[in-house]
Design a protein around this motif. Structure first.
Motif, short mmCIF file in Angstrom:
data_model
loop_
_atom_site.label_atom_id
_atom_site.label_comp_id
_atom_site.label_asym_id
_atom_site.label_seq_id
_atom_site.Cartn_x
_atom_site.Cartn_y
_atom_site.Cartn_z
N GLU A 52 51.87 70.71 99.89
CA GLU A 52 52.10 72.13 99.63
C GLU A 52 53.57 72.49 99.84
N GLY A 53 54.15 73.19 98.88
CA GLY A 53 55.51 73.67 99.00
C GLY A 53 56.60 72.67 98.66
N LEU A 54 56.21 71.48 98.15
CA LEU A 54 57.21 70.46 97.87
C LEU A 54 57.61 70.37 96.39
N VAL A 55 56.96 71.17 95.56
CA VAL A 55 57.26 71.14 94.13
C VAL A 55 57.58 72.54 93.66
N GLY A 56 58.61 72.67 92.81
CA GLY A 56 58.97 73.96 92.26
C GLY A 56 60.33 74.43 92.73
#
Length: 433
Positions: free
Chosen positions: A112-116
């Protein structure tokens, strides 16, 4: 956390402010360093190459021909399952806050939170995206378990490797990584010094390999029939990939393209060559010959031992550590099996466990404040080494015992006689192998 000034950051903020962008929002966005990010991407690939195909070739060539493909299959399977488990929960347990000094929180479950566009940075690597840090640490989790497979080669069932890899990476490796490599870990708070994995990787895998070998029992014919390598050229090629990949393993652990990374790379090369020379010398004194396998194994011993020290020592320290490891690991490999009767197929404990212990204990001895702060003593690092040995050893023993209550751990006598290549995978290296 290392804090560094980012060239051009202030002009960019001022320009953005004049254009009407909120300064507070921009200031909260991590200012990633392109050179650091590029170096860490390269290092990640180098470390992954150590397993796929480095460990595969290194181990395969040392086995009998009828099992040469099986270790490759087991390594591929372990790489796949550990990657999935790391993304699901392993990384979060190892490298997030919010948990305890012994295990991390669940803030990064399913990555969670590692892409984008909103990806941030990890406190241990503030100048690179956390997704890159995630991948670099994943490559370490993969190779640590892959090393264990050398102790169970030629007899463990493929399905067992899948289950064992999943449980071990989450329940053993991830907590140990948190203890030492997360700022809130209990050994990190004590000042334990392990720059690139002497304790986390090599002691953990070495002791786990020993425990696994004990639980599985010896190969049929162990000590009674020859079990010689079928292709040393393949082994040497694999060892060469390990040696080259180790530059990413150690120098990449600086998490930046810097003088410290360059120093770690230099220390790595010096220790490897010292280990190769001293191993060869011991071999020549013992039997009057200097073998190719011995030279490469000595280099690996030097690389293992310098791993925890590479970011803390100078050239003289690396030379001393590599030399000592070459001697100590030589006698460990030569004498361990005959002394204990434990069939650690490819000497995982005698090489990685012993080499990791040598490096871990010698790191505070040769560390210099001119390179980085010296935060530990031999006692401090010894406590960490013993804690990891106990946790990994007992934990591995329990995991395999529990799995063994449900399904058999090893192939049957006929499959072992035929070889795992045919029995488990329906393939062979050569028709007459």
């Amino acid at each position: 956390m290392r804090l560094r000034s980012i060239p051009g950051a202030v002009p960019r903020l001022l320009a953005a402010g004049l254009a009407g962008a909120p300064l507070a929002a921009l200031a909260a966005t991590p200012a990633f360093n392109g050179a650091d990010t590029a170096w860490m991407l390269i290092s990640t690939v180098l470390v992954l190459l150590m397993t796929v195909p480095g460990i595969m070739l290194f181990y395969s060539g040392m086995l009998r021909a009828k099992n040469g493909l099986s270790i490759i299959a087991h390594t591929i399977a372990a790489t796949a399952v550990i990657t999935v488990c790391w993304a699901m929960v392993g990384y979060s347990i190892a490298f997030t806050s919010g948990g305890t000094p012994y295990v991390g929180g669940l803030g990064r479950v399913f990555a969670e939170g590692l892409v984008g566009k909103g990806v941030g940075a990890h406190p241990s690597a503030p100048t690179i995206p956390e997704s890159v840090f995630f991948l670099f640490q994943l490559s370490f989790a993969i190779i640590t378990f892959a090393l264990i497979l050398g102790a169970t080669a030629e007899r463990m069932r493929m399905g067992i490797t899948l289950v064992f890899a999943a449980l071990w990476s989450v329940l053993i490796y991830a907590p140990v990584a948190h203890w030492i490599w997360h700022p809130t870990g209990w050994l990190a708070q004590m000042g334990h010094m392990d720059f690139a994995g002497g304790t986390v990787v090599h002691i953990a895998s070495g002791v786990s390999g020993l425990a696994a070998a004990v639980v599985l029992g010896p190969r049929r014919g162990f000590g009674k029939e020859p079990m010689v390598p079928h292709n040393l050229l393949i082994t040497v090629l694999g060892a060469g990939l390990l040696w080259a990949g180790w530059f990413g393993f150690n120098a990449g652990s600086a998490f930046e393209a810097s003088t410290r990374a360059a120093g770690a790379l230099l220390a790595t090369q010096v220790a490897a060559c010292a280990g190769a020379m001293l191993w060869g010398f011991c071999e020549f004194m013992r039997r009057g010959q200097w073998s190719v396998l011995g030279s490469m194994t000595g280099a690996i011993a030097g690389l293992i031992a310098v791993t925890p020290a590479s970011g803390f020592v100078g050239v003289s320290g690396a030379l001393a550590i590599g030399s000592i490891a070459g001697i100590v690991c030589f006698f460990a490999v030569v004498g361990f099996k005959s002394a204990t009767g434990i069939d650690d197929s490819l000497d995982v404990f005698a090489l990685h466990g012993v080499g990791g212990m040598v490096g871990t204990l010698l790191t505070p001895v040769f560390a210099t404040a001119a390179v980085a702060p010296v935060t530990a003593t031999v006692v401090t690092n010894g406590i960490g080494a013993l804690a990891v040995m106990a946790y990994a050893g007992v934990g591995t023993w329990l995991l395999l015992r529990l799995i063994g209550l449900v399904v058999p751990l090893r192939v049957d006598a006929e499959e072992e006689k035929v070889g795992l290549d045919i029995a488990q995978h329906g393939e062979m290296l050569a028709p007459n192998a």
